[in-house]
Each structure stands twice: as C-alpha cells, then as structure tokens.
Design a protein around this motif. Structure first.
Motif, PDB file in Angstrom:
ATOM      1  N   ALA A 152      58.532 -42.541 -61.368  1.00  0.00           N
ATOM      2  CA  ALA A 152      59.906 -42.982 -61.624  1.00  0.00           C
ATOM      3  C   ALA A 152      60.776 -41.830 -62.132  1.00  0.00           C
ATOM      4  CB  ALA A 152      59.909 -44.127 -62.635  1.00  0.00           C
ATOM      5  N   ALA A 153      60.177 -40.887 -62.857  1.00  0.00           N
ATOM      6  CA  ALA A 153      60.932 -39.776 -63.427  1.00  0.00           C
ATOM      7  C   ALA A 153      61.196 -38.660 -62.424  1.00  0.00           C
ATOM      8  CB  ALA A 153      60.189 -39.225 -64.642  1.00  0.00           C
ATOM      9  N   LEU A 154      60.218 -38.375 -61.541  1.00  0.00           N
ATOM     10  CA  LEU A 154      60.323 -37.230 -60.640  1.00  0.00           C
ATOM     11  C   LEU A 154      60.568 -37.622 -59.189  1.00  0.00           C
ATOM     12  CD1 LEU A 154      57.335 -35.084 -61.983  1.00  0.00           C
ATOM     13  CD2 LEU A 154      59.754 -34.808 -62.516  1.00  0.00           C
ATOM     14  N   LEU A 199      56.364 -35.558 -57.065  1.00  0.00           N
ATOM     15  CA  LEU A 199      55.146 -35.738 -57.864  1.00  0.00           C
ATOM     16  C   LEU A 199      53.907 -35.452 -57.025  1.00  0.00           C
ATOM     17  CD1 LEU A 199      53.841 -36.549 -60.513  1.00  0.00           C
ATOM     18  CD2 LEU A 199      53.924 -38.936 -59.762  1.00  0.00           C
ATOM     19  N   TRP A 200      53.890 -35.884 -55.772  1.00  0.00           N
ATOM     20  CA  TRP A 200      52.742 -35.619 -54.907  1.00  0.00           C
ATOM     21  C   TRP A 200      52.543 -34.115 -54.712  1.00  0.00           C
ATOM     22  CZ3 TRP A 200      48.695 -38.263 -53.101  1.00  0.00           C
ATOM     23  CH2 TRP A 200      47.943 -37.692 -52.068  1.00  0.00           C
ATOM     24  N   ILE A 201      53.625 -33.397 -54.430  1.00  0.00           N
ATOM     25  CA  ILE A 201      53.527 -31.950 -54.223  1.00  0.00           C
ATOM     26  C   ILE A 201      53.100 -31.258 -55.520  1.00  0.00           C
ATOM     27  CG2 ILE A 201      54.847 -29.875 -53.668  1.00  0.00           C
ATOM     28  CD1 ILE A 201      56.494 -31.583 -51.725  1.00  0.00           C
ATOM     29  N   LEU A 202      53.611 -31.725 -56.653  1.00  0.00           N
ATOM     30  CA  LEU A 202      53.203 -31.158 -57.937  1.00  0.00           C
ATOM     31  C   LEU A 202      51.713 -31.391 -58.179  1.00  0.00           C
ATOM     32  CD1 LEU A 202      53.774 -29.925 -60.735  1.00  0.00           C
ATOM     33  CD2 LEU A 202      54.410 -32.225 -61.521  1.00  0.00           C
ATOM     34  N   ALA A 203      51.223 -32.590 -57.879  1.00  0.00           N
ATOM     35  CA  ALA A 203      49.802 -32.895 -58.075  1.00  0.00           C
ATOM     36  C   ALA A 203      48.937 -32.023 -57.174  1.00  0.00           C
ATOM     37  CB  ALA A 203      49.548 -34.369 -57.792  1.00  0.00           C
ATOM     38  N   MET A 242      47.005 -37.974 -57.776  1.00  0.00           N
ATOM     39  CA  MET A 242      46.952 -38.210 -56.332  1.00  0.00           C
ATOM     40  C   MET A 242      46.264 -39.517 -55.987  1.00  0.00           C
ATOM     41  SD  MET A 242      46.090 -34.297 -55.227  1.00  0.00           S
ATOM     42  CE  MET A 242      45.769 -34.654 -53.504  1.00  0.00           C
ATOM     43  N   MET A 243      45.196 -39.857 -56.680  1.00  0.00           N
ATOM     44  CA  MET A 243      44.452 -41.061 -56.341  1.00  0.00           C
ATOM     45  C   MET A 243      45.269 -42.334 -56.583  1.00  0.00           C
ATOM     46  SD  MET A 243      41.526 -40.368 -54.986  1.00  0.00           S
ATOM     47  CE  MET A 243      42.584 -39.245 -54.069  1.00  0.00           C
ATOM     48  N   VAL A 244      46.110 -42.321 -57.624  1.00  0.00           N
ATOM     49  CA  VAL A 244      46.975 -43.472 -57.882  1.00  0.00           C
ATOM     50  C   VAL A 244      48.195 -43.453 -56.973  1.00  0.00           C
ATOM     51  CG1 VAL A 244      48.451 -44.593 -59.600  1.00  0.00           C
ATOM     52  CG2 VAL A 244      46.222 -43.689 -60.276  1.00  0.00           C
ATOM     53  N   LEU A 245      48.831 -42.293 -56.854  1.00  0.00           N
ATOM     54  CA  LEU A 245      50.097 -42.187 -56.134  1.00  0.00           C
ATOM     55  C   LEU A 245      49.939 -42.460 -54.649  1.00  0.00           C
ATOM     56  CD1 LEU A 245      53.100 -41.547 -56.497  1.00  0.00           C
ATOM     57  CD2 LEU A 245      52.543 -39.130 -56.115  1.00  0.00           C
ATOM     58  N   MET A 246      48.792 -42.116 -54.081  1.00  0.00           N
ATOM     59  CA  MET A 246      48.588 -42.335 -52.652  1.00  0.00           C
ATOM     60  C   MET A 246      48.740 -43.812 -52.298  1.00  0.00           C
ATOM     61  SD  MET A 246      45.291 -41.336 -50.350  1.00  0.00           S
ATOM     62  CE  MET A 246      45.287 -41.570 -48.584  1.00  0.00           C
ATOM     63  N   GLY A 296      50.164 -29.798 -48.662  1.00  0.00           N
ATOM     64  CA  GLY A 296      51.435 -29.532 -49.324  1.00  0.00           C
ATOM     65  C   GLY A 296      52.564 -29.298 -48.337  1.00  0.00           C
ATOM     66  N   TRP A 297      52.281 -28.538 -47.282  1.00  0.00           N
ATOM     67  CA  TRP A 297      53.299 -28.289 -46.258  1.00  0.00           C
ATOM     68  C   TRP A 297      53.696 -29.582 -45.561  1.00  0.00           C
ATOM     69  CZ3 TRP A 297      52.875 -28.943 -40.881  1.00  0.00           C
ATOM     70  CH2 TRP A 297      53.972 -28.482 -40.151  1.00  0.00           C
ATOM     71  N   MET A 298      52.709 -30.395 -45.224  1.00  0.00           N
ATOM     72  CA  MET A 298      53.006 -31.669 -44.550  1.00  0.00           C
ATOM     73  C   MET A 298      53.793 -32.605 -45.465  1.00  0.00           C
ATOM     74  SD  MET A 298      49.464 -32.429 -42.471  1.00  0.00           S
ATOM     75  CE  MET A 298      50.140 -33.937 -41.759  1.00  0.00           C
TER      76      MET A 298
END
Length: 490
Positions: free
Chosen positions: A82-84, A89-93, A127-131, A190-192
């Motif tokens: 919600a913040a980012l 957030l995915w790319i940061l992770a 990543m495991m949660v966000l996916m 990351g690129w994708m």
C-alpha cells in the motif's frame, strides 16, 4: 498498455485473462530464484559444514536464519504494498534477494553466510506473499482455481528440480554456485517486472502509516514460535528451555498482537477480523494442521533413502522426482474443478489420495522395491498438488480487492508455521523411534512408525476440509481500471 485502436478479443468467462497469464509468467521467473534457493539448500547443509570447516549445528543456522527472516517479513507485506505499490515492491524484493545471493556467494565464513541469508530471507518473504496478492487482485476474483494452478508452478517445480540441481552443484562445483545459480532469475525477473507489471504507484494521500506496535508484536512473535519449533528435534521436548522459552514468548507476543489488532481494526498491521470470513479461516486452519501431513512427510522420505538405503543426496533427490511430477500434473485439473464446484470436494479427495499414498510408507523395510515406492510417490504427488490448490485458492474466495493482501499474508504465515510444526513433530517421533537402532532393518521400522503418524495427521485433516467453501464465488470482483490500478497489456 494496450495499443490504441487495436481490438482486444474478450476471453471466455472460464478462461484466465491473457494479461493475467503474462503477469503470472513475469512473477514466476523471479519467484523461481526463491524456490530453487530453498530446495537446493535442503540437500546442501552437510556439504556446507565440511567446506566451511564448522559444526553442523552452526551451519543449520544458514537455514534457520533464512526461515526466520522470511516469516517475520510476511506480515508487513500488505502495508509495504500500500505504501510503495506492487510493482516497486516486487522489484525491491528481487533486488534484496539478488544482493543477498551475491553476498552469500562472497561469504568468507559461516557467520557471514548466516547474516547474508537474512537479507535473502527478507526479499523472499516479500515475494512469496506479494506474488499471490498481485495475481489474485489482477484476476478480479475470477477463476481462482486456475489462477492458483498457475502461480504454484514454482512451488511444484522446486522440489522436483531443486534438490537435483543442488546435488549436481555440490558434486561437481563449489558451494558458492548454490547462490550464484539465483542470479539469472533475479536479473531476468527484474527486467520483466519493470517492463510488464502495471504501474500502481499510490498517491501520498492514500499511503498508510505503519502499525509499529503491531509490527513489534507480530513479527518477533511468529519468528519466536517458528524458532522454538525448529529446535524441538534433538532436545528433551517442549519442556526444554531451548524450545519452551521461545515458544512461550512467541505465543505471548501473538496473544498481545491479537488484543492490539482487535482494538485497531483496519488500521492494524494485519486485520485479523478477516478471519470472520469462513473460507479464509478454514483454509488457514487447514494450512496449519496439514503441515504434519504434507511437509513433515516430505522431510522423512529423503532421510529414509539416505539413512536406510544408503543413497546419496543426489540419489534420494532423483527418487523423489515422481512425487514432483504428480504435483505438476494435478494442478491444472484441480484448478478447473475447484472453479466449477468449489474447494471443498477438491480438498477432501486430495487429502484422501495423499493419505492413501502415505500409508504404504508406514510399512517400508530396508528392501522395499524402489519402483513400488516411486509409483506410490507419483500418486501422492497428485494428491499434494490438488490439496495446495484447494487450500490456497479457497482462502481468497469472496474477498474484496483491498482484503486480498492481508489474506495472502495470513495464509502464507499459516503455511510456514504449519510446515515448521509438522516437520518438528515428525522429527521428534523419528528420533524417539530410532534412538537405539543401528541396523537398516531397525531403522526402517522407526521410519515406518513416523510415516504412520504422518498418515494419521493426514486422515485427521480430511473432515476439516468440509469447512472449505462448497462452490466458487459466482460474483467476481470488478477489476480496478483506475489509473493507479490499471492492468497493463504488454
């Protein structure tokens, strides 16, 4: 974004949208780094102890530190998204996991490797949660079973390929390649993600404040419970200070968080009021209780082949391939059936199949045919794949878009705690069964006892599956087509 003027052919109502498929593929590439890293490490601990010139007890922290960081990070993922925004957030992770992998490969001793594994664990937990969150939100509540069949590809592939890759790396190369193997997945993923994920940057007005008190209660509470469970094997049991203190502290912190979250409501780090939603609650309970039946037995099987049959780590991994193949094959069919008739019948049948295919291991000997066991493992894999689709997919049925991040965190945490519980319980049972045994025949008897307990836990989970939703939600959520939440057609 979709090109202006290009007609878009609508997908059939029972098909996963091509945009969602593209999103899933993008996320899978990055997630494979996490899954392969975890499964490769499962066969690497003994070799690491020798190559790092340290004790096995010290090297075990390479896995424990990663698991604790992974679990402690999961509750905050909803707030961070919600913040980012999901894309950033995915790319940061991925970047954190990439940095952790590079640092692990450069580690000069065991303490450094343990510290760098924490960095990996933070990235992996996000990543495991966000996916699951990103994909279920993008699907708008439609075809959850099919969506779960897609996003569980890494989970199904990891146990099949990971241990084999780990065995090959350790046989022919240096242990550092265990971590360097992750790099291509991180870079390409990351690129994708930068190219394919929809831009969903939140506005400054809608960014939530972090529930600091909740974070200080929930994250260490989960970590303490999981740490206590991981220490259960090789001790005097739950009365041991090494086990009892962290478990008691963890339970106290979780109780404190429950009281705090009920007062905070929607402003809590994880809104536990969502557990009033029966599909989420039943899936969460089953993910906790299924740990002994599903994950614990998966630990016993390679140990049986290594300790009783004298197989190498690579040999044991190859013998487990049929189970992974069965898991892969059952996912798609289970997803389709779940979307038609609901998670309940799929889960009941899946756990029944898994139970039936676990029972034969309760009667293994030192000379049981490997061909027979591999055939049974294939059937067990069919049940495992379908069970995880039903449990993970059932958690999201009927939820709104805003409720999905918290539900994803709750279900993932339950899966981690359940897996740790199941593994710890069966390890203790096995240790007591083989305490005074020295020959393959008597060792096999001890393993048979542990497998029978695993089958019993599995059988106990079958009636609990009746708590799952009986049919899929027929009123899917409308997809967010605002500028901040628009799906990207790429």
């Amino acid at each position: 974004m979709a090109a202006v003027g290009n007609p878009v052919t609508p997908s059939p109502p029972d098909a996963v949208d091509p945009v969602v498929r593209r999103l899933v593929f993008t996320l899978i590439v990055g997630a494979l780094a996490v899954i392969f890293d975890t499964t490769i490490m499962s066969v690497a601990i003994d070799s690491l102890a020798g190559q790092l010139h340290t004790s096995l007890a010290t090297v075990q922290w390479v896995t424990t530190a990663y698991l604790l960081a992974l679990s402690a990070t999961m509750p905050a993922v909803g707030w961070a998204q919600a913040a980012l925004g999901g894309k950033r957030l995915w790319i940061l992770a991925l970047a954190l996991f990439f940095a952790g992998s590079m640092l692990c490969a450069a580690a000069w001793n065991a303490p450094a490797l343990i510290a760098f594994r924490v960095v990996q664990g933070i990235g992996g937990g996000i990543m495991m949660v966000l996916m699951a969150t990103l994909v279920v939100q993008a699907a708008g509540g439609r075809n959850i079973g099919k969506v779960m069949a897609l996003i569980t590809v890494p989970t199904a592939l990891g146990p099949v390929i990971g241990p084999v890759i780990g065995g090959v790396i350790l046989h022919f190369g240096d242990w550092r390649w265990i971590f360097l193997f992750n790099i291509p997945f991180c870079l390409v993923g990351g690129w994708m993600a930068w190219r394919n994920l929809p831009a969903d940057r939140p506005s400054a007005k809608t960014r939530p404040r972090l529930d600091t008190v909740g974070m200080l209660l929930l994250a260490p509470g989960i970590a303490a419970v999981i740490y206590g469970l991981t220490q259960l094997g090789g001790t005097d049991g739950i009365t041991s200070t090494k086990v009892g203190l962290p478990l008691a502290a963890g339970v106290a912190l979780l109780a404190g968080y429950t009281a705090w979250a009920l007062r905070r409501g929607a402003d809590a780090l994880l809104d536990i009021r969502l557990l009033r939603h029966r599909p989420l609650t039943s899936s969460t309970v089953l993910l906790l209780l299924a740990g002994a039946a599903l994950y614990g037995a998966m630990l016993l099987m390679p140990l049986y082949w290594q300790q009783v049959r004298g197989e190498t780590a690579l040999g044991a991994a190859l013998l487990l391939i049929p189970q992974g193949v069965g898991t892969l094959l059952s996912r798609s069919l289970a997803g389709k059936i779940m979307d038609r008739i609901g998670a309940r019948p799929v889960a009941v049948i899946a756990f029944a199949v898994t139970f039936a295919a676990t029972v034969p291991f309760g009667f293994v000997t030192a000379t049981t045919s490997n061909a027979t066991l591999m055939a049974v493992l294939f059937v067990r894999g069919l049940g495992l794949g379908a069970a995880m689709i039903a449990l993970m997919g059932g958690a999201f049925v009927g939820l709104t878009r805003d409720e999905i991040p918290a539900a994803s965190s709750i279900s993932r945490v339950a899966q981690q705690v359940g897996g740790s519980t199941g593994t710890a319980v069966l390890v203790v049972i096995l240790q007591r069964a083989v305490a005074d045994t020295h020959t393959p025949a008597t060792l096999a008897t001890g393993f048979g006892d542990a497998f029978r307990w695993a089958a019993a836990f599995n059988a106990a989970a079958i009636p609990l599956c009746l708590l799952l939703p009986n049919r899929a939600d027929t009123e899917p959520q409308p997809q967010d087509t605002s500028s901040d939440g628009q799906l990207a057609e790429v």
